[in-house]
Design an enzyme around this catalytic site. Sequence first.
Site, PDB file in Angstrom:
ATOM      1  N   ASP A 158       0.996  -1.236   0.177  1.00 40.95           N
ATOM      2  CA  ASP A 158      -0.151  -0.090  -0.044  1.00 40.95           C
ATOM      3  C   ASP A 158       0.843   1.256  -0.019  1.00 40.95           C
ATOM      4  O   ASP A 158       0.920   1.844   0.911  1.00 40.95           O
ATOM      5  CB  ASP A 158      -0.816  -0.007   1.456  1.00 40.95           C
ATOM      6  CG  ASP A 158      -1.699   1.280   1.427  1.00 40.95           C
ATOM      7  OD1 ASP A 158      -2.285   1.462   2.480  1.00 40.95           O
ATOM      8  OD2 ASP A 158      -1.920   1.782   0.626  1.00 40.95           O
ATOM      9  N   ASP A 161       2.757   6.755  -4.790  1.00 46.44           N
ATOM     10  CA  ASP A 161       3.029   6.655  -6.223  1.00 46.44           C
ATOM     11  C   ASP A 161       4.400   6.429  -6.382  1.00 46.44           C
ATOM     12  O   ASP A 161       5.524   6.726  -5.569  1.00 46.44           O
ATOM     13  CB  ASP A 161       2.590   7.625  -7.110  1.00 46.44           C
ATOM     14  CG  ASP A 161       1.041   7.367  -7.015  1.00 46.44           C
ATOM     15  OD1 ASP A 161       0.117   8.435  -6.897  1.00 46.44           O
ATOM     16  OD2 ASP A 161       0.552   6.195  -6.843  1.00 46.44           O
TER      17      ASP A 161
HETATM   18  N1  SAM Z   1      -3.452   4.830  -0.608  1.00 48.04           N
HETATM   19  C1  SAM Z   1      -2.335   5.285  -0.986  1.00 48.04           C
HETATM   20  C2  SAM Z   1      -2.242   5.320  -2.384  1.00 48.04           C
HETATM   21  O1  SAM Z   1      -2.875   4.596  -2.959  1.00 48.04           O
HETATM   22  O2  SAM Z   1      -1.569   6.062  -2.809  1.00 48.04           O
HETATM   23  C3  SAM Z   1      -1.134   5.026   0.063  1.00 48.04           C
HETATM   24  C4  SAM Z   1      -1.514   5.340   1.298  1.00 48.04           C
HETATM   25  S1  SAM Z   1      -0.277   5.285   2.533  1.00 48.04           S
HETATM   26  C5  SAM Z   1      -0.376   6.586   3.062  1.00 48.04           C
HETATM   27  C6  SAM Z   1       1.352   5.267   1.248  1.00 48.04           C
HETATM   28  C7  SAM Z   1       2.517   5.272   2.522  1.00 48.04           C
HETATM   29  O3  SAM Z   1       3.637   4.758   1.826  1.00 48.04           O
HETATM   30  C8  SAM Z   1       3.010   6.708   2.826  1.00 48.04           C
HETATM   31  O4  SAM Z   1       2.748   6.507   4.253  1.00 48.04           O
HETATM   32  C9  SAM Z   1       4.416   6.364   2.684  1.00 48.04           C
HETATM   33  O5  SAM Z   1       5.195   7.001   3.760  1.00 48.04           O
HETATM   34  C10 SAM Z   1       4.720   4.984   2.515  1.00 48.04           C
HETATM   35  N2  SAM Z   1       6.038   4.607   1.801  1.00 48.04           N
HETATM   36  C11 SAM Z   1       6.562   5.174   0.721  1.00 48.04           C
HETATM   37  N3  SAM Z   1       7.826   4.656   0.281  1.00 48.04           N
HETATM   38  C12 SAM Z   1       7.925   3.606   0.974  1.00 48.04           C
HETATM   39  C13 SAM Z   1       8.942   2.862   1.333  1.00 48.04           C
HETATM   40  N4  SAM Z   1       9.919   2.750   0.623  1.00 48.04           N
HETATM   41  N5  SAM Z   1       8.717   1.760   2.247  1.00 48.04           N
HETATM   42  C14 SAM Z   1       7.805   1.797   3.291  1.00 48.04           C
HETATM   43  N6  SAM Z   1       6.703   2.772   3.124  1.00 48.04           N
HETATM   44  C15 SAM Z   1       7.035   3.774   2.199  1.00 48.04           C
END
Ligand code: SAM
Length: 284
Positions: A158, A161
Site C-alpha cells: 500500500d 506512487d
Molecule cells: N492509499 C495510498 C495510495 O494508494 O497512494 C497510499 C497510502 S499510504 C499513506 C502510502 C505510504 O507509503 C505512505 O505512508 C508512505 O510514507 C509509504 N512509503 C513510501 N515509500 C515507502 C517505502 N519505500 N517503504 C515503506 N513505506 C513507504
Amino acid sequence: MTETMPWVTEAWESVETRYRIKSVLYEQKTDFQHMMLVDSHAYGKMLLLDGFVQTTERDEFFYHEMMAHVPVLAHPNPENVLIIGGGDGGVLREVLKHSGVKKATVVEIDPAVVDFSKKFLPGISSGAFDDPRTRLVFDDGARFVKNTQNRYDVVIVDSSDPVGPAQILFSAGFYRDLSGIMNPEGIMTRQTGSLQMQPGEQKQAGDLLKVLFTHVAFYVFTVPTYIGGLFSTVFCSNAVDPETPGYEELNKKVTDTGLSTRYYNAGIHKGAFHIPNFFRERLS
Ligand code: SAM
C-alpha cells in the site's frame, strides 16, 4: 468581492483537481516527503503526500477494503500478513477484521505519517495500531523485504506512487525479494495506479511480476479521489488462482466471517477481476 475560497490542488501534467477546503490542519516536510492534512468540504479530512491525495475520511474505505479483503479472502488460511507502506492504518484496520489473521506487520518508512494519522485521522486506523496482533516497523519496505527471515501468507503493498521514497517499491529487485518471503500459497497485491492517469504503470508491473508468479491478474475499482476513473491493483500468487474461490464459496466466507464492509462484497470481488477490453489489450 467574492470570498476567496481556499482550495488545495492536486496537479498532474495535464489535469488539475481542486478541493475547496475549510482549513489546512497540518503541514510538514518530513525526512521523506511533504505531508499535508486539509479539512475539505467534499471529503472531510484529506491527507496529501507530495501533493497527491493518499486518503480521505469519506472515501478511504473504497480503497482499503479492496486492498485488504480480496487477497485475505482469496487465501485458504491467511495467518501472517505483511503491509508495506500503509502508514494511515486503513489497510491494517481491514486486515484485522479477519480473526484468522494472527499477525499483521506494517512496514512504513515515515514515522511521521503514522503519528500524524493516529492524531489527526484516528478514524482510519481506528485503533488498529494498538491491536496485539499488530507489529509496526519503521523501515524502507525494500530493505525490510530483503532482510527479513519471516514468511508471509499475504503481502499488501500500500505504497504511495512511484515518486520519492516509494519508487523502489516498483522495481524488479523489490518484486524478486517479495516473491522470496511468501509461503507456498502466498498472495501479494499492490496498487498499480489509475488506468487513466498512470497508464504505463500496470503493464510495467505486470511484465515484471509475470516472471516471478504463476498467477498475475489485475482487478479494478473506483476511488473518487483517485482521479481518472478506474484504479487498479495487481494480484500475484504461485498457488492461488484469482478465479478461486467461486462466488458462492466466497460469499459464504464473507457471511461466516461476519465481515462488515461499506464497499467490498463477494460480487464486487469477483466482478473486479473482469477488466475492460482496452485494459486487457494494454496488458497483452
Ligand atoms: N492509499 C495510498 C495510495 O494508494 O497512494 C497510499 C497510502 S499510504 C499513506 C502510502 C505510504 O507509503 C505512505 O505512508 C508512505 O510514507 C509509504 N512509503 C513510501 N515509500 C515507502 C517505502 N519505500 N517503504 C515503506 N513505506 C513507504
